[in-house]
Design a protein around this motif. Structure first.
Motif, mmCIF file in Angstrom:
data_model
loop_
_atom_site.group_PDB
_atom_site.id
_atom_site.type_symbol
_atom_site.label_atom_id
_atom_site.label_comp_id
_atom_site.label_asym_id
_atom_site.label_seq_id
_atom_site.Cartn_x
_atom_site.Cartn_y
_atom_site.Cartn_z
ATOM 1 N N UNK A 262 0.822 -1.211 0.000
ATOM 2 C CA UNK A 262 0.000 0.000 0.000
ATOM 3 C C UNK A 262 0.856 1.261 0.000
ATOM 4 N N UNK A 263 2.069 1.188 0.553
ATOM 5 C CA UNK A 263 2.984 2.332 0.499
ATOM 6 C C UNK A 263 3.399 2.590 -0.941
ATOM 7 N N UNK A 264 3.698 1.532 -1.670
ATOM 8 C CA UNK A 264 4.083 1.674 -3.070
ATOM 9 C C UNK A 264 2.906 2.176 -3.898
ATOM 10 N N UNK A 265 1.728 1.629 -3.643
ATOM 11 C CA UNK A 265 0.533 2.082 -4.365
ATOM 12 C C UNK A 265 0.289 3.564 -4.130
ATOM 13 N N UNK A 266 0.456 4.030 -2.889
ATOM 14 C CA UNK A 266 0.243 5.441 -2.587
ATOM 15 C C UNK A 266 1.275 6.318 -3.280
ATOM 16 N N UNK A 267 2.520 5.882 -3.281
ATOM 17 C CA UNK A 267 3.566 6.657 -3.946
ATOM 18 C C UNK A 267 3.220 6.885 -5.416
ATOM 19 N N UNK A 268 2.628 5.889 -6.039
ATOM 20 C CA UNK A 268 2.286 5.999 -7.459
ATOM 21 C C UNK A 268 1.172 7.006 -7.726
ATOM 22 N N UNK A 269 0.447 7.404 -6.691
ATOM 23 C CA UNK A 269 -0.602 8.412 -6.871
ATOM 24 C C UNK A 269 -0.072 9.828 -6.712
ATOM 25 N N UNK A 270 1.140 9.976 -6.212
ATOM 26 C CA UNK A 270 1.708 11.292 -5.947
ATOM 27 C C UNK A 270 2.558 11.765 -7.129
ATOM 28 N N UNK A 271 2.762 13.058 -7.202
ATOM 29 C CA UNK A 271 3.634 13.632 -8.220
ATOM 30 C C UNK A 271 5.042 13.747 -7.644
ATOM 31 N N UNK B 9 11.103 -0.624 -5.326
ATOM 32 C CA UNK B 9 9.814 -1.169 -4.922
ATOM 33 C C UNK B 9 9.907 -2.671 -4.788
ATOM 34 N N UNK B 10 10.187 -3.132 -3.578
ATOM 35 C CA UNK B 10 10.344 -4.561 -3.315
ATOM 36 C C UNK B 10 9.506 -5.008 -2.117
ATOM 37 N N UNK B 11 8.228 -4.571 -2.051
ATOM 38 C CA UNK B 11 7.399 -5.053 -0.942
ATOM 39 C C UNK B 11 7.155 -6.549 -1.073
ATOM 40 N N UNK B 12 6.853 -7.159 0.047
ATOM 41 C CA UNK B 12 6.699 -8.606 0.100
ATOM 42 C C UNK B 12 5.269 -8.946 0.506
ATOM 43 N N UNK B 13 4.774 -10.069 0.031
ATOM 44 C CA UNK B 13 3.478 -10.537 0.527
ATOM 45 C C UNK B 13 2.630 -11.188 -0.539
ATOM 46 N N UNK B 14 1.595 -11.877 -0.059
ATOM 47 C CA UNK B 14 0.682 -12.574 -0.950
ATOM 48 C C UNK B 14 -0.469 -11.686 -1.405
ATOM 49 N N UNK B 15 -0.663 -10.559 -0.736
ATOM 50 C CA UNK B 15 -1.763 -9.660 -1.095
ATOM 51 C C UNK B 15 -1.192 -8.336 -1.572
ATOM 52 N N UNK B 16 -1.266 -8.111 -2.856
ATOM 53 C CA UNK B 16 -0.929 -6.809 -3.415
ATOM 54 C C UNK B 16 0.526 -6.579 -3.757
ATOM 55 N N UNK B 17 1.444 -7.422 -3.317
ATOM 56 C CA UNK B 17 2.869 -7.148 -3.556
ATOM 57 C C UNK B 17 3.215 -7.224 -5.037
ATOM 58 N N UNK B 18 2.909 -8.348 -5.669
ATOM 59 C CA UNK B 18 3.235 -8.495 -7.097
ATOM 60 C C UNK B 18 2.486 -7.458 -7.926
ATOM 61 N N UNK B 19 1.236 -7.194 -7.546
ATOM 62 C CA UNK B 19 0.428 -6.233 -8.302
ATOM 63 C C UNK B 19 0.974 -4.814 -8.177
ATOM 64 N N UNK B 20 1.399 -4.432 -6.972
ATOM 65 C CA UNK B 20 1.935 -3.078 -6.790
ATOM 66 C C UNK B 20 3.242 -2.910 -7.552
#
Length: 196
Positions: free
Chosen positions: A125-134, A142-153
């Motif tokens: 979610x930190x990576x997803x938020x960064x992508x919304x900012x200018x 961007x190397x977050x880990x996890x089964x929910x949202x990591x690969x997608x982010x």
């Protein structure tokens, strides 16, 4: 100031290179790939990481010119041993549709502005938020880990066109994210020198 490399680290890199030929990678890509593999003892990162040498060269210059380094969690900050970092997680609060990690990214951006190097190793979610900012980042690791949202982010990061280091799989984490940044910190000014 030259970094003193411990004999155990030297031997670890010798063994890594004995098991995996990294000589075909460009210098900064090789440094990132090797340091990430070293941090996780996972040779699969050689084919899982996605890097761009030109982006790494620009990020290297920005980092060594003093660009801020922002991390998503203190565990990433703890792994970056030769540079001060910004982490606003302690100040962040979750709200409707916003995780603490995402709020921390907003707070950090308000603090540092554009041109920072962002190192995200925990929260998709930190990576997803960064992508919304200018944020106009010098680099996003961007190397977050996890089964929910990591690969997608991470896929969204690659699709964004921002200068980035990411990987395709769900794996990642604080240690590998910090290692990728450390590769740029530790790399010699002269690219002709071998990365250790």
């Amino acid at each position: 100031m030259n970094r003193v490399v411990h004999p155990i680290e030297q031997e670890s890199f010798r063994r890594l290179r004995a098991r995996l030929d990294t000589s075909h990678f460009p210098p900064l890509t090789r440094a990132v790939v090797e340091r990430v593999i070293h941090s996780a003892a996972d040779l699969d990162y050689a084919t899982d990481l996605v890097t761009d040498e030109a982006a790494l060269e620009k990020a290297y210059a920005a980092l060594h010119a003093g660009a801020p380094v922002v991390v998503d969690v203190e565990m990433v900050a703890a792994g970056i041993t030769r540079r001060e970092t910004v982490c606003r997680l302690k100040d962040a609060e979750a709200g409707p549709g916003l995780t603490r990690s995402a709020h921390a990214v907003r707070l950090a951006y308000e603090q540092v502005g554009p041109g920072a190097l962002w190192v995200i190793g925990c929260a998709p979610t930190a990576l997803e938020e960064l992508l919304t900012l200018d944020a106009d980042p010098a680099l996003v690791i961007g190397l977050p880990v996890g089964f929910v949202g990591a690969a997608e982010s991470k896929a969204a990061l690659r699709e964004s066109g921002l200068p980035a280091v990411s990987n395709v799989s769900e794996k990642g984490g604080s240690a590998v994210a910090a290692a990728a940044l450390n590769a740029l910190l530790y790399h010699p000014t002269s690219y002709s020198e071998e990365t250790s």
